[in-house]
Write a protein that holds these residues in place. Structure first.
Motif, PDB file in Angstrom:
ATOM      1  N   ALA A  11     -10.640 -21.124  -4.441  1.00  0.00           N
ATOM      2  CA  ALA A  11     -10.502 -19.750  -4.914  1.00  0.00           C
ATOM      3  C   ALA A  11     -10.918 -18.742  -3.847  1.00  0.00           C
ATOM      4  CB  ALA A  11     -11.364 -19.548  -6.157  1.00  0.00           C
ATOM      5  N   ALA A  12     -12.027 -19.026  -3.178  1.00  0.00           N
ATOM      6  CA  ALA A  12     -12.493 -18.095  -2.154  1.00  0.00           C
ATOM      7  C   ALA A  12     -11.526 -18.028  -0.988  1.00  0.00           C
ATOM      8  CB  ALA A  12     -13.878 -18.504  -1.664  1.00  0.00           C
ATOM      9  N   VAL A  13     -10.998 -19.182  -0.605  1.00  0.00           N
ATOM     10  CA  VAL A  13     -10.053 -19.210   0.508  1.00  0.00           C
ATOM     11  C   VAL A  13      -8.827 -18.375   0.177  1.00  0.00           C
ATOM     12  CG1 VAL A  13      -8.504 -20.695   1.829  1.00  0.00           C
ATOM     13  CG2 VAL A  13     -10.832 -21.434   1.387  1.00  0.00           C
ATOM     14  N   VAL A  14      -8.286 -18.578  -1.011  1.00  0.00           N
ATOM     15  CA  VAL A  14      -7.098 -17.833  -1.418  1.00  0.00           C
ATOM     16  C   VAL A  14      -7.392 -16.342  -1.435  1.00  0.00           C
ATOM     17  CG1 VAL A  14      -5.512 -17.413  -3.326  1.00  0.00           C
ATOM     18  CG2 VAL A  14      -6.108 -19.746  -2.709  1.00  0.00           C
ATOM     19  N   PHE A  15      -8.539 -15.994  -1.974  1.00  0.00           N
ATOM     20  CA  PHE A  15      -8.900 -14.586  -2.084  1.00  0.00           C
ATOM     21  C   PHE A  15      -9.041 -13.930  -0.719  1.00  0.00           C
ATOM     22  CE2 PHE A  15     -12.594 -11.637  -2.052  1.00  0.00           C
ATOM     23  CZ  PHE A  15     -11.937 -10.547  -2.589  1.00  0.00           C
ATOM     24  N   ILE A  16      -9.840 -14.553   0.149  1.00  0.00           N
ATOM     25  CA  ILE A  16     -10.084 -13.940   1.447  1.00  0.00           C
ATOM     26  C   ILE A  16      -8.811 -13.921   2.281  1.00  0.00           C
ATOM     27  CG2 ILE A  16     -11.403 -14.108   3.586  1.00  0.00           C
ATOM     28  CD1 ILE A  16     -13.057 -13.222   1.248  1.00  0.00           C
ATOM     29  N   ALA A  17      -8.053 -14.992   2.249  1.00  0.00           N
ATOM     30  CA  ALA A  17      -6.813 -15.030   3.030  1.00  0.00           C
ATOM     31  C   ALA A  17      -5.869 -13.925   2.592  1.00  0.00           C
ATOM     32  CB  ALA A  17      -6.142 -16.396   2.894  1.00  0.00           C
ATOM     33  N   ALA A  18      -5.772 -13.736   1.288  1.00  0.00           N
ATOM     34  CA  ALA A  18      -4.885 -12.682   0.803  1.00  0.00           C
ATOM     35  C   ALA A  18      -5.417 -11.308   1.150  1.00  0.00           C
ATOM     36  CB  ALA A  18      -4.721 -12.806  -0.710  1.00  0.00           C
ATOM     37  N   MET A  19      -6.718 -11.173   1.096  1.00  0.00           N
ATOM     38  CA  MET A  19      -7.324  -9.882   1.383  1.00  0.00           C
ATOM     39  C   MET A  19      -7.043  -9.436   2.811  1.00  0.00           C
ATOM     40  SD  MET A  19     -11.298  -8.752   0.825  1.00  0.00           S
ATOM     41  CE  MET A  19     -12.010  -9.700   2.153  1.00  0.00           C
ATOM     42  N   LEU A  20      -6.972 -10.408   3.724  1.00  0.00           N
ATOM     43  CA  LEU A  20      -6.863 -10.077   5.145  1.00  0.00           C
ATOM     44  C   LEU A  20      -5.480 -10.349   5.717  1.00  0.00           C
ATOM     45  CD1 LEU A  20     -10.254 -11.663   6.104  1.00  0.00           C
ATOM     46  CD2 LEU A  20      -9.766  -9.227   5.951  1.00  0.00           C
ATOM     47  N   ALA A  21      -4.557 -10.821   4.894  1.00  0.00           N
ATOM     48  CA  ALA A  21      -3.274 -11.231   5.425  1.00  0.00           C
ATOM     49  C   ALA A  21      -2.421 -10.039   5.823  1.00  0.00           C
ATOM     50  CB  ALA A  21      -2.519 -12.047   4.366  1.00  0.00           C
ATOM     51  N   PRO A  22      -1.803 -10.087   7.008  1.00  0.00           N
ATOM     52  CA  PRO A  22      -0.834  -9.061   7.369  1.00  0.00           C
ATOM     53  C   PRO A  22       0.518  -9.373   6.751  1.00  0.00           C
ATOM     54  CG  PRO A  22      -1.051 -10.598   9.160  1.00  0.00           C
ATOM     55  CD  PRO A  22      -2.020 -11.028   8.098  1.00  0.00           C
ATOM     56  N   PRO A  23       1.489  -8.476   6.894  1.00  0.00           N
ATOM     57  CA  PRO A  23       2.823  -8.781   6.408  1.00  0.00           C
ATOM     58  C   PRO A  23       3.386 -10.013   7.117  1.00  0.00           C
ATOM     59  CG  PRO A  23       2.610  -6.464   7.002  1.00  0.00           C
ATOM     60  CD  PRO A  23       1.382  -7.166   7.482  1.00  0.00           C
ATOM     61  N   LEU A  24       4.457 -10.566   6.558  1.00  0.00           N
ATOM     62  CA  LEU A  24       5.096 -11.708   7.197  1.00  0.00           C
ATOM     63  C   LEU A  24       5.537 -11.331   8.595  1.00  0.00           C
ATOM     64  CD1 LEU A  24       7.233 -12.965   4.200  1.00  0.00           C
ATOM     65  CD2 LEU A  24       5.121 -13.955   5.091  1.00  0.00           C
ATOM     66  N   ALA A 237       2.603   0.193  -2.096  1.00  0.00           N
ATOM     67  CA  ALA A 237       4.044   0.164  -1.895  1.00  0.00           C
ATOM     68  C   ALA A 237       4.385  -0.399  -0.526  1.00  0.00           C
ATOM     69  CB  ALA A 237       4.613   1.574  -2.042  1.00  0.00           C
ATOM     70  N   ARG A 238       5.568  -1.005  -0.435  1.00  0.00           N
ATOM     71  CA  ARG A 238       6.073  -1.498   0.833  1.00  0.00           C
ATOM     72  C   ARG A 238       7.074  -0.488   1.386  1.00  0.00           C
ATOM     73  NH1 ARG A 238       6.161  -7.089   1.328  1.00  0.00           N
ATOM     74  NH2 ARG A 238       8.383  -7.167   1.817  1.00  0.00           N
ATOM     75  N   SER A 239       7.497  -0.700   2.635  1.00  0.00           N
ATOM     76  CA  SER A 239       8.520   0.162   3.218  1.00  0.00           C
ATOM     77  C   SER A 239       9.277  -0.610   4.274  1.00  0.00           C
ATOM     78  CB  SER A 239       7.896   1.421   3.830  1.00  0.00           C
ATOM     79  OG  SER A 239       7.353   1.149   5.111  1.00  0.00           O
ATOM     80  N   HIS A 240      10.341   0.011   4.793  1.00  0.00           N
ATOM     81  CA  HIS A 240      11.135  -0.640   5.822  1.00  0.00           C
ATOM     82  C   HIS A 240      10.400  -0.715   7.159  1.00  0.00           C
ATOM     83  CE1 HIS A 240      14.874  -1.379   3.668  1.00  0.00           C
ATOM     84  NE2 HIS A 240      14.730  -0.213   3.078  1.00  0.00           N
ATOM     85  N   ASP A 243      10.266  -4.157   7.814  1.00  0.00           N
ATOM     86  CA  ASP A 243      11.545  -4.860   7.783  1.00  0.00           C
ATOM     87  C   ASP A 243      12.027  -5.075   9.220  1.00  0.00           C
ATOM     88  OD1 ASP A 243      14.059  -5.825   7.384  1.00  0.00           O
ATOM     89  OD2 ASP A 243      14.732  -4.215   6.060  1.00  0.00           O
ATOM     90  N   GLY A 244      11.922  -6.306   9.707  1.00  0.00           N
ATOM     91  CA  GLY A 244      12.320  -6.601  11.075  1.00  0.00           C
ATOM     92  C   GLY A 244      13.802  -6.448  11.331  1.00  0.00           C
ATOM     93  N   ALA A 245      14.602  -6.317  10.286  1.00  0.00           N
ATOM     94  CA  ALA A 245      16.038  -6.149  10.470  1.00  0.00           C
ATOM     95  C   ALA A 245      16.399  -4.716  10.853  1.00  0.00           C
ATOM     96  CB  ALA A 245      16.781  -6.539   9.192  1.00  0.00           C
ATOM     97  N   ILE A 246      15.479  -3.792  10.669  1.00  0.00           N
ATOM     98  CA  ILE A 246      15.733  -2.391  10.990  1.00  0.00           C
ATOM     99  C   ILE A 246      14.913  -2.013  12.223  1.00  0.00           C
ATOM    100  CG2 ILE A 246      15.597  -0.008  10.195  1.00  0.00           C
ATOM    101  CD1 ILE A 246      17.651  -1.637   8.688  1.00  0.00           C
ATOM    102  N   GLU A 247      15.590  -1.605  13.278  1.00  0.00           N
ATOM    103  CA  GLU A 247      14.924  -1.218  14.519  1.00  0.00           C
ATOM    104  C   GLU A 247      14.935   0.306  14.639  1.00  0.00           C
ATOM    105  OE1 GLU A 247      13.512  -2.912  17.026  1.00  0.00           O
ATOM    106  OE2 GLU A 247      14.019  -5.009  16.617  1.00  0.00           O
TER     107      GLU A 247
END
Length: 854
Positions: A11-24, A237-240, A243-247
């Motif tokens: 549980a802690a691993v999932v929580f901390i990883a999600a807390m600090l994870a950057p976008p894909l 919220a997310r945004s483009h 989005d790596g498809a948009i330069e």
């Protein structure tokens, strides 16, 4: 250290990883290679104001070359700010929000940015660009006539390729032939309309895709428009921007000047949004810049990243925010004044690379390396005793001034992929056995070999240092500033030292300046004077105004740059616990062995080994122009710009004053008013006076603490997204509350939380409790160790199989985050430096008056 196992802390691993994870991760675009200089060097029209400034300041050839590099060179960091920053740090910059031309007049108020006088808003009178569509929504700037046609195309020839190098200095070990690296790799681009922020044409830009997304070339509104989040209103919220498809049409880079270019205190602009070149200096340090808010300008304010980054005050920057050591520690942007008189420290043990003409046969390239294709252009790494400066707030940069300048380029993203990104701690990596669990030392030799931008800058560091020592870095005295103000109306006006003293004594009392000199000599000079006699207590007859007759520089740098234990000065100690220069950490090679051998402050409970736990005694030169005070600009009124666009009114979004509990904001009607940006001479002096009064009257200070101003909701699980607002989320949510039991959560509570040590100890509480208890006892004492162990075992039981239980488990035991697993537990940001509080009111006024003359 043991490897975490799945059952106990899943549980802690999932929580901390999600807390600090950057976008894909996004695909990193291939940048075009720098074109070799194929034609004779020429002066670009965009460089003419810079050469005019050199003539105005009386700079020589080398100083002028250094100035141009300081103002313009990005050293390739446009890739970092467009791709790497988002992937590795998970933070999004909305450059259009920051640089959009239709808000040029609001730019200084919102972001503290200094507008480039040579640029213009498309469609305005005499602007070569007639519409925002021509410039993709940004300002038109000189050089754009060549740059703009290359948006979406390759073949752009960077103006740096025509850089005019100063003559190689006689006696250079790598001479006599000029073997400097190609200047193309300095990477100038053209101005974005903001000094120090440069743009480059993006060869991967797809105009058709851009028009489909935004409707017209001149806006980025579709690119940065929020997309509904899977979890509804609670999730960011997310945004483009993700989005790596948009330069975007431009890659944006920054020069060192992006933080250091500022308004000249001797000649400020009448309108800060419309400065002239004569109003601008490159070494003062911009006390208004909101660089932290710029870095998270593309993030929603309820994201963890925004809450952690956007806590620095105007004029400060957290230089370890990217190479994070999990110490929230923004510091002021240094004013580079009178550096020729700055103290150095002899006989320090320094391991570094030094120029040499050859390498012994068979020597490994990690110890000696010669650049291929050059004749005798080699470097050798060795240990020697040297006289060096102590730079940064704790003196951590201590292997030489040239190397300290070079490291600034890494702070702003240069050579990230080739040299240092892979040496940072991956905040998501929770296995101590894996790479990325902790930092590893950045290798200067490897970077020199693999990064051409490094070599391009290194070969010209002497020019930049010459610029630092030039007349542009001379003192900016209040007397001269006031005389210049009078001369606007009357060119023949004079304002003498006696006039200044008379005016100060009308405000602060008869005889105040002379009395203030005695107060300063007896109570302040021990730390804030570079005269040897001050350090030995021989205070009689010290002349703090004495000039070097040859150079005109003030003899006394008004600071000894020596270390003072943070418990003695008593200020917000987090910056003093900065650890990036410790052995085994990312900037290890920029700290001297002498620095790391410095003993820790015994009165600080957090770990302070490796030379930490101290602040250097800063210079008080021209203090009247550089308020607020302390290393974090927290002492004195809070600054604000009051922009017309309320979305960029960051002070209104994040008030700082709290009640006596230090964890609850004062109601809006009791929040003291902020001090609106005012770089005028009298505006600076008023801010100085108010800040000095706060300095000398600590009992009257209202505490300042940066609190989370929104709950941060994180949703865990895979997203199914088709590029529309129909995103779906499979998983569950966790919320980091902005308040616990009515008490605010400080930004530092999360930013300083050593989550990796917490998780490892959570495992050890289950698998090796006796070993853990002994380890805790060494740090906390036996009684505290037993309590912590018991609570860790209870947390492990509560969260097993319940990822959502982590927040509740820690909410019930907040001391684990705030005390046991915190790199810094300080909260009040304007505390400390209580020296002078026992002076009489007359002596306090006298000291304020005297310091204004320095």
């Amino acid at each position: 250290m043991m490897r975490p196992s799945s059952q106990v802390v899943l549980a802690a691993v999932v929580f901390i990883a999600a807390m600090l994870a950057p976008p894909l991760p996004l695909a990193i675009a291939d940048a075009p290679a720098a074109s070799p200089a194929s034609t004779p060097a020429r002066i670009h029209a965009q460089d003419l104001p810079y050469y005019e400034a050199c003539a105005r300041e009386g700079l020589n050839e080398s100083e002028c070359a250094g100035r141009l590099i300081w103002f313009k060179a990005t050293a390739g960091n446009e890739r970092f700010h467009t791709y790497v920053f988002q992937q590795r740090v998970g933070v999004l910059i909305d450059w259009f929000r920051v640089l959009r031309s239709d808000e040029r007049g609001d730019r200084f108020r919102a972001w503290g940015i200094i507008n480039d006088p040579a640029c213009c808003v498309p469609g305005s009178p005499d602007c070569p660009a007639k519409s925002l569509d021509e410039t993709y929504g940004l300002d038109w700037c000189p050089g754009d006539e060549e740059l703009l046609p290359h948006v979406g195309r390759s073949g752009y020839r960077d103006p740096a390729c025509d850089f005019r190098d100063a003559a190689l200095k006689p006696g250079d070990v790598h001479g006599p032939a000029d073997q400097r690296h190609d200047a193309c790799d300095l990477r100038f681009g053209t101005s974005t309309g903001a000094l120090g922020i440069r743009k480059f044409p993006n060869p991967r830009f797809d105009r058709a895709a851009w028009l489909k997304l935004n409707g017209s070339p001149g806006t980025w509104e579709g690119y940065n428009r929020p997309i509904a989040a899977a979890g509804g209103r609670g999730e960011a919220a997310r945004s483009h921007l993700q989005d790596g498809a948009i330069e975007p049409p431009f890659l944006i880079g920054t020069s060192c000047g992006s933080c250091h270019i500022a308004f000249d205190p001797l000649n400020p602009p009448a309108d800060p949004a419309r400065p002239a070149w004569e109003n601008i200096k490159g070494l003062i340090g911009n006390q208004y810049t909101r660089v932290s808010e710029i870095m998270v300008s593309g993030m929603a304010s309820n994201t963890l990243e925004w809450q952690m980054f956007a806590h620095a005050r105007p004029g400060t920057s957290d230089t370890s925010a990217i190479p994070t050591d999990q110490v929230n520690n923004p510091g002021t942007i240094n004013a580079l004044i009178n550096l020729a008189k700055r103290p150095t420290f002899a006989n320090e043990s320094v391991i570094k690379w030094r120029k040499t003409a050859s390498c012994a046969k068979g020597v490994d390239e990690t110890r000696c390396w010669c650049e291929p294709g050059r004749n005798g252009k080699c470097w050798e790494k060795s240990l020697h005793k040297e006289a060096v400066h102590h730079i940064l707030k704790g003196g951590e940069d201590s292997i030489g001034a040239l190397e300290a300048i070079q490291r600034v380029y890494f702070n702003i993203g240069s050579c990230s992929e080739q040299c240092w990104v892979n040496h940072l701690a991956d905040l998501r990596q929770l296995d101590p056995q894996q790479r990325g669990f902790g930092q590893t030392p950045f290798d200067i030799g490897q970077c020199r070999r693999d990064c051409p931008n490094f070599r391009a800058v290194e070969d010209r560091l002497g020019n930049i240092l010459d610029f630092f020592m030039s007349a542009e870095g001379h003192a900016t005295d209040l007397r001269e500033a006031r005389e210049n103000t009078l001369r606007v109306a009357n060119p023949g006006a004079r304002y003498t030292d006696q006039d200044l003293i008379a005016d100060l004594e009308r405000t602060f009392g008869a005889g105040a300046v002379a009395r203030g000199r005695e107060v300063f000599a007896n109570g302040c000079a021990r730390c804030h004077s570079s005269q040897p006699a001050a350090a030995t207590g021989q205070l009689a007859g010290l002349d703090f105004h004495k000039l070097d007759l040859k150079t005109g520089l003030r003899e006394d740098w008004l600071g000894n740059d020596g270390p003072t234990a943070v418990s003695e000065v008593g200020t917000f100690r987090c910056r003093a616990l900065h650890s990036n220069h410790m052995a085994g950490h990312v900037w290890q090679e920029y700290g001297s062995e002498t620095l790391r051998a410095q003993p820790p402050d015994p009165n600080v409970k957090e770990p302070g080994d490796g030379g930490r736990g101290h602040y250097r005694n800063i210079s008080l030169l021209n203090l009247w122009a550089h308020a607020p005070f302390l290393h974090n600009n927290a002492l004195g009124p809070e600054l604000c710009g009051k922009p017309h666009n309320a979305a960029n009114d960051f002070y209104a979004q994040r008030p700082r004053y709290v009640d006596a509990s230090n964890v609850k904001l004062l109601p809006a009607e009791r929040q003291p008013a902020c001090f609106e940006y005012d770089p005028s001479v009298e505006g600076r002096f008023k801010l100085y006076t108010l800040s000095m009064q706060a300095l000398l009257n600590p009992a009257q200070r209202i505490p300042k603490v940066t609190l989370l101003n929104e709950d941060v909701t994180l949703r865990l699980g895979p997203r199914l997204w088709d590029g529309t607002d129909k995103e779906r989320l499979l998983g569950f949510e966790l919320t980091i509350p902005s308040e616990i039991d009515g008490r605010g959560v400080t930004a530092g509570t999360l930013g300083n939380f050593q989550h990796k040590a917490f998780i490892v100890d959570l495992v050890r509480a289950k698998t090796a409790p006796d070993e853990l208890e002994r380890s805790l006892a060494k740090r906390l004492g036996k009684e505290s160790a037993r309590k912590v162990l018991a609570d860790l075992q209870a947390v492990a039981r509560e969260v097993t199989g319940k990822p959502n239980g982590v927040v509740e488990a820690l909410r019930a035991r907040p001391y684990l985050i705030k005390q046991v697993y915190s790199s810094c537990t300080a909260e009040v940001e304007n505390a400390g430096h209580r020296f002078g509080e026992d002076l009489s009111e007359a002596d306090k006024n006298a000291l304020i008056a005297f310091l204004a003359t320095l």
